[in-house]
Design an enzyme around this catalytic site. Structure first.
Site, PDB file in Angstrom:
ATOM      1  N   CYS A 100      63.284  38.117  46.286  1.00 57.63           N
ATOM      2  CA  CYS A 100      63.955  39.223  45.600  1.00 57.63           C
ATOM      3  C   CYS A 100      64.082  38.959  44.107  1.00 57.63           C
ATOM      4  O   CYS A 100      63.993  39.879  43.286  1.00 57.63           O
ATOM      5  CB  CYS A 100      65.323  39.467  46.218  1.00 57.63           C
ATOM      6  SG  CYS A 100      66.394  38.000  46.273  1.00 57.63           S
ATOM      7  N   HIS A 244      71.362  38.122  46.701  1.00 59.15           N
ATOM      8  CA  HIS A 244      70.220  39.031  46.612  1.00 59.15           C
ATOM      9  C   HIS A 244      70.098  39.538  45.186  1.00 59.15           C
ATOM     10  O   HIS A 244      71.102  39.915  44.569  1.00 59.15           O
ATOM     11  CB  HIS A 244      70.419  40.194  47.589  1.00 59.15           C
ATOM     12  CG  HIS A 244      69.219  41.062  47.779  1.00 59.15           C
ATOM     13  ND1 HIS A 244      67.966  40.551  48.029  1.00 59.15           N
ATOM     14  CD2 HIS A 244      69.077  42.420  47.754  1.00 59.15           C
ATOM     15  CE1 HIS A 244      67.104  41.559  48.170  1.00 59.15           C
ATOM     16  NE2 HIS A 244      67.756  42.693  47.991  1.00 59.15           N
ATOM     17  N   ASN A 265      66.284  48.573  45.524  1.00 59.30           N
ATOM     18  CA  ASN A 265      66.150  47.380  46.356  1.00 59.30           C
ATOM     19  C   ASN A 265      64.670  47.073  46.594  1.00 59.30           C
ATOM     20  O   ASN A 265      63.792  47.838  46.181  1.00 59.30           O
ATOM     21  CB  ASN A 265      66.892  47.599  47.683  1.00 59.30           C
ATOM     22  CG  ASN A 265      67.310  46.306  48.344  1.00 59.30           C
ATOM     23  OD1 ASN A 265      66.919  45.220  47.941  1.00 59.30           O
ATOM     24  ND2 ASN A 265      68.122  46.403  49.389  1.00 59.30           N
TER      25      ASN A 265
END
Length: 299
Positions: A100, A244, A265
């Site tokens: 990520c 994240h 995301n």
């Protein structure tokens, strides 16, 4: 043998359950909970592979210079998707790799280069090049935001067309490429001239978004977040699952007067609001305002 079979069954059982979902719903969160299509049938280990240890979220105040913005007030709302629709590519999926940090950094690179007029349309930059070549970070095991921006200012990245993503299926760093996937020479590497941190200053973050484009940020993920479907997320229930990193693309206020950030995301379009989510703004919810970094580019 019986204990082994029970352990194996628990290991392979779906991580998201109807009973836990019903418990979250019973707490009446302001956001809509469900079992996202992206996570249907996935085990805890498979979902955990999308995250990185929370230790990667530790803020190093000396690592990235503080960003400054003009004294003028930011607009009441800003949505990069609406203001610059030609600049933002589709939502992508990082797959089974805790990359990520690489995805959100190169997403911000592309967004901000297009915002500045250096790219005339959305360009997908290569998270794989960053995962494979940035030895200051931990590939599929996570990365530090200041560290990846150090890499992007010193080395840079190439396009996704040149070095497409593979770590999502292999779960491995891979070899730092010296040529494009088609055998051609690596083109120009796109570097940031500098990176600055607007963290822990929500008005500055808003102004930076509206005047420079999307920013990379990171936050603590709790188990209830995995059930997010829509609305303005606020932590309601559950334990810490990991950290994240994501791409912050805007902010606004809903019909109930709740201020939120708009976040892109990297779990594909079958999660959240077509791959995006909103989260409470101005309160550093889950640490989302802790580290908020933007890169600057000249060519």
């Amino acid at each position: 043998m019986k204990l082994f079979l029970l352990a194996a069954a628990a290991f392979s059982a779906p991580a998201l359950t109807v009973s836990e979902l019903n418990h979250i719903k019973s707490l009446n969160p302001r956001w809509k909970a469900g079992i996202p299509k992206r996570f249907e049938g996935l085990t805890k280990d498979e979902i955990s592979s999308l995250l990185m240890p929370v230790s990667f979220l530790k803020r190093d105040r000396a690592a990235v210079p503080r960003g400054t913005v003009s004294a003028t007030q930011a607009p009441d709302s800003f949505d990069f998707r609406e203001e610059y629709p030609h600049c933002i590519p589709e939502v992508v999926d990082q797959g089974g790799c805790g990359s990520c940090w690489a995805f959100s950094s190169v997403a911000s690179v592309g967004d901000r280069r297009c915002f500045a007029g250096l790219d005339k349309k959305a360009v997908k930059y290569s998270p794989q090049y960053v995962v494979s070549c940035d030895r200051g970070d931990m590939a599929c095991d996570g990365g530090w935001l200041p560290s990846v921006w150090r890499f992007l200012t010193k080395t840079g990245t190439t396009t996704d067309e040149c070095v497409p993503y593979q770590s999502g299926s292999t779960g491995a760093r891979g070899t730092c490429p010296t040529k494009c996937a088609d055998g051609s020479d690596l083109p120009h590497l796109y570097k940031a001239t500098k990176a600055v941190d607007y963290g822990l200053d929500a008005p500055a973050i808003m102004k930076a978004l509206a005047t420079g484009g999307p920013l990379q940020t990171a936050f603590t993920v709790y188990s209830d977040f995995m059930y997010y479907e829509s609305g303005v997320y606020q932590h309601t229930y559950g334990r810490v699952e990991g950290g994240h990193a994501v791409d912050m693309v805007g902010y606004g206020t809903d019909d109930d007067g709740v201020d939120y950030w708009i976040i892109k995301n990297s779990w594909g379009p079958d999660w959240g609001e077509d791959g995006y989510f909103r989260i409470i703004r101005m309160t550093n919810e889950c640490g989302i305002e802790e580290q908020v970094i933007g890169g600057f580019f000249e060519n």
